[in-house]
Design an enzyme around this catalytic site. Structure first.
Site, PDB file in Angstrom:
ATOM      1  N   ASP A 290       0.849  -1.196   0.000  1.00 21.52           N
ATOM      2  CA  ASP A 290       0.000   0.000   0.000  1.00 21.52           C
ATOM      3  C   ASP A 290       0.886   1.249   0.000  1.00 21.52           C
ATOM      4  O   ASP A 290       1.738   1.385   0.870  1.00 21.52           O
ATOM      5  CB  ASP A 290      -0.901  -0.025   1.246  1.00 21.52           C
ATOM      6  CG  ASP A 290      -2.187   0.744   1.061  1.00 21.52           C
ATOM      7  OD1 ASP A 290      -2.129   1.829   0.447  1.00 21.52           O
ATOM      8  OD2 ASP A 290      -3.234   0.269   1.521  1.00 21.52           O
ATOM      9  N   ARG A 292      -0.345   4.351   0.182  1.00 21.43           N
ATOM     10  CA  ARG A 292      -1.075   5.531   0.631  1.00 21.43           C
ATOM     11  C   ARG A 292      -0.604   6.054   1.983  1.00 21.43           C
ATOM     12  O   ARG A 292      -0.186   5.302   2.839  1.00 21.43           O
ATOM     13  CB  ARG A 292      -2.575   5.203   0.753  1.00 21.43           C
ATOM     14  CG  ARG A 292      -3.233   4.949  -0.561  1.00 21.43           C
ATOM     15  CD  ARG A 292      -4.648   4.435  -0.370  1.00 21.43           C
ATOM     16  NE  ARG A 292      -4.682   3.080   0.162  1.00 21.43           N
ATOM     17  CZ  ARG A 292      -5.794   2.429   0.481  1.00 21.43           C
ATOM     18  NH1 ARG A 292      -6.961   3.026   0.352  1.00 21.43           N
ATOM     19  NH2 ARG A 292      -5.732   1.192   0.932  1.00 21.43           N
TER      20      ARG A 292
HETATM   21  N1  LIG Z   1      -3.176  -1.351  -6.819  1.00 17.49           N
HETATM   22  C1  LIG Z   1      -4.448  -1.751  -6.754  1.00 17.49           C
HETATM   23  N2  LIG Z   1      -5.360  -0.908  -6.271  1.00 17.49           N
HETATM   24  C2  LIG Z   1      -6.624  -1.344  -6.195  1.00 17.49           C
HETATM   25  C3  LIG Z   1      -7.030  -2.621  -6.614  1.00 17.49           C
HETATM   26  N3  LIG Z   1      -8.365  -2.722  -6.423  1.00 17.49           N
HETATM   27  C4  LIG Z   1      -8.765  -1.550  -5.896  1.00 17.49           C
HETATM   28  N4  LIG Z   1      -7.718  -0.719  -5.747  1.00 17.49           N
HETATM   29  C5  LIG Z   1      -7.650   0.603  -5.151  1.00 17.49           C
HETATM   30  O1  LIG Z   1      -7.727   0.414  -3.759  1.00 17.49           O
HETATM   31  C6  LIG Z   1      -8.250   1.590  -3.163  1.00 17.49           C
HETATM   32  C7  LIG Z   1      -9.381   1.179  -2.233  1.00 17.49           C
HETATM   33  O2  LIG Z   1      -9.697   2.291  -1.476  1.00 17.49           O
HETATM   34  P1  LIG Z   1     -10.695   2.365  -0.267  1.00 17.49           P
HETATM   35  O3  LIG Z   1     -11.990   1.697  -0.635  1.00 17.49           O
HETATM   36  O4  LIG Z   1     -10.726   3.792   0.205  1.00 17.49           O
HETATM   37  O5  LIG Z   1      -9.946   1.639   0.869  1.00 17.49           O
HETATM   38  P2  LIG Z   1      -9.671   0.280   1.517  1.00 17.49           P
HETATM   39  O6  LIG Z   1      -8.216   0.275   1.769  1.00 17.49           O
HETATM   40  O7  LIG Z   1     -10.263  -0.881   0.784  1.00 17.49           O
HETATM   41  O8  LIG Z   1     -10.404   0.441   2.943  1.00 17.49           O
HETATM   42  P3  LIG Z   1     -11.950   0.586   3.332  1.00 17.49           P
HETATM   43  O9  LIG Z   1     -12.771   0.560   2.081  1.00 17.49           O
HETATM   44  O10 LIG Z   1     -12.046   1.905   4.040  1.00 17.49           O
HETATM   45  O11 LIG Z   1     -12.235  -0.535   4.238  1.00 17.49           O
HETATM   46  C8  LIG Z   1      -8.671   2.501  -4.308  1.00 17.49           C
HETATM   47  O12 LIG Z   1      -7.658   3.473  -4.512  1.00 17.49           O
HETATM   48  C9  LIG Z   1      -8.739   1.563  -5.496  1.00 17.49           C
HETATM   49  O13 LIG Z   1      -8.463   2.205  -6.726  1.00 17.49           O
HETATM   50  C10 LIG Z   1      -6.037  -3.497  -7.110  1.00 17.49           C
HETATM   51  O14 LIG Z   1      -6.298  -4.640  -7.452  1.00 17.49           O
HETATM   52  N5  LIG Z   1      -4.773  -3.021  -7.168  1.00 17.49           N
END
Ligand SMILES: Nc1nc2c(ncn2[C@@H]2O[C@H](COP(=O)(O)OP(=O)(O)OP(=O)(O)O)[C@@H](O)[C@H]2O)c(=O)[nH]1
Ligand SMILES: [Zn+2]
Length: 370
Positions: A290, A292
């Site tokens: 991650d 972020r």
């Molecule tokens: N690198 C990558 N990013 C992904 C993938 N699938 C989703 N994302 C990203 O993951 C992030 C998910 O963000 P959020 O929904 O805020 O956060 P989370 O970490 O899942 O946490 P919560 O939803 O708050 O429980 C977004 O920036 C998406 O674009 C993936 O397969 N690879």
């Protein structure tokens, strides 16, 4: 009298911003540290003409800097970045080392030296692939004076500086479906390459813990309803919940692809189509689990007058970040999307590999009942 116009109160940040633009356009920049300098360029879009130019000035002394995740994929047990010598600037070999699936390391890996970590950080900030070519600029090598130059110290301080330099640039009411009293507040600063947006739903009472969600941008899920993730459902469910429960604040953060940018996320999706899970796919590309940072999100909340939050999340990293930033955090509320055939393994990976609080069995059972 001669009047000098200074371009910026913060020349260091300005230089990094220019360097980011150069990196994104596959042009080299010069990094300076004291009297020493190096020419650096990302490996994305490295064409033959540029390889030949690098070769001409490198005299056999160029090297490729690879992040720890990529070194692990190449078969090494690494937690830090490393360097591979490039006696010739050979595009095919560079691509094999930096990007090809199932490549193995083909030469000794040295520890990073001056400039190497900074060059990698510049690639990460630019949302390009985290792999860079570095050419030390010794005596006798002259480079085009119009090349962008940036000091190492400016790169190292950039994220902190951007997080601290967060300001509201505009705000206006935007009625949303199911949440007619909503206001969009746009902040400049933070991370990513764009603005950050706080959506104030209803009229939350700032004297009580405010319902808050930190939502990382997901173009595919939020906008297009991709079945591969839970983001779109979470976004809409959050707005609905806030509108029906005393309001709240949704932070829409420029952190597409867990901070890797849309191009790298779609590269990762291509790998996922070949069987890699969400974290392994990112590792192939050179990313740790991650990218972020959430500290600046706490800064946004503080600027909006929030001191205590009830956070809607399953992600322990978001809870930790807001707590460390000095907010009072209640974290008893999850926000769940619908499980689909396409996202269930993604949800399981988040639970098993990143410790997200996701009760997949419960979700599946309730979705069958519906
Ligand atoms: N690198 C990558 N990013 C992904 C993938 N699938 C989703 N994302 C990203 O993951 C992030 C998910 O963000 P959020 O929904 O805020 O956060 P989370 O970490 O899942 O946490 P919560 O939803 O708050 O429980 C977004 O920036 C998406 O674009 C993936 O397969 N690879
Ligand atoms: Zn998503």
């Amino acid at each position: 009298m001669r009047v000098v116009l200074s371009l910026s109160d913060d020349p260091a940040t300005t230089q990094v911003e220019r360097a980011i633009m150069e990196f994104r356009s596959a042009r080299p920049v010069v990094i300076d540290q004291g009297a020493e300098s190096a020419l650096v360029i990302g490996i994305e879009d490295l064409d033959e003409a540029m390889s030949a130019k690098l070769e001409a000035i490198a005299g056999g002394h160029a090297h490729l800097v690879l992040p720890p995740a990529r070194l692990r994929r190449l078969g090494l047990d690494r937690q830090v970045a490393g360097v591979v010598a490039l006696p010739v600037v050979d595009r095919a070999r560079i691509e094999t080392l930096a990007l090809k699936v199932d490549s193995r390391i083909d030469a000794p890996v040295r520890a990073v030296g001056a400039f190497d970590e900074d060059a990698l950080e510049l690639a990460r900030l630019s949302l390009v692939l985290p792999a860079v070519i570095v050419v030390p600029l010794g005596g006798g090598i002259e480079v085009d004076p119009s090349l962008t130059r940036v000091p190492t110290a400016a790169i190292r301080d950039y994220r902190r500086a951007k997080a601290a330099d967060l300001k509201i640039v505009s705000r206006a009411p935007v009625p949303l479906e199911g949440a007619p009293t909503s206001e969009f507040v746009v902040f400049r600063g933070g991370e990513g390459l764009r603005d950050q947006v706080a959506i104030i739903v209803g009229s939350p009472d700032l004297a009580k813990p405010v319902t808050v969600r930190l939502h990382s941008a997901c173009l595919t899920g939020d906008l297009f309803g991709s079945l591969k993730c839970d983001c779109g459902d979470q976004l809409r469910e959050t707005v609905r919940f806030m509108a029906q429960n005393e309001g709240g604040i949704l932070l829409y953060l420029d952190q597409e692809g867990r901070g890797n940018g849309i191009a790298n996320k779609i590269r990762a999706y291509k790998l996922q189509a070949q069987g890699y899970d969400t974290y392994d796919a990112d590792e192939v590309l050179g990313f740790d689990a991650d990218q972020r940072h959430f500290e600046y999100a706490a800064g946004m909340l503080k600027q909006l007058g929030v001191t205590a939050v009830r956070i809607l999340t399953n992600n322990p990293a978001k809870i930790d970040a807001l707590t460390k930033a000095g907010l009072d955090v209640i974290s008893d509320h999850r926000v769940l999307g619908r499980p689909t055939a396409e996202n269930v393994s993604y949800l399981a990976s988040k639970r098993d590999r990143a410790g997200h609080y996701i009760d997949i069995e419960g979700l599946l059972a309730s979705s069958i009942k519906d």
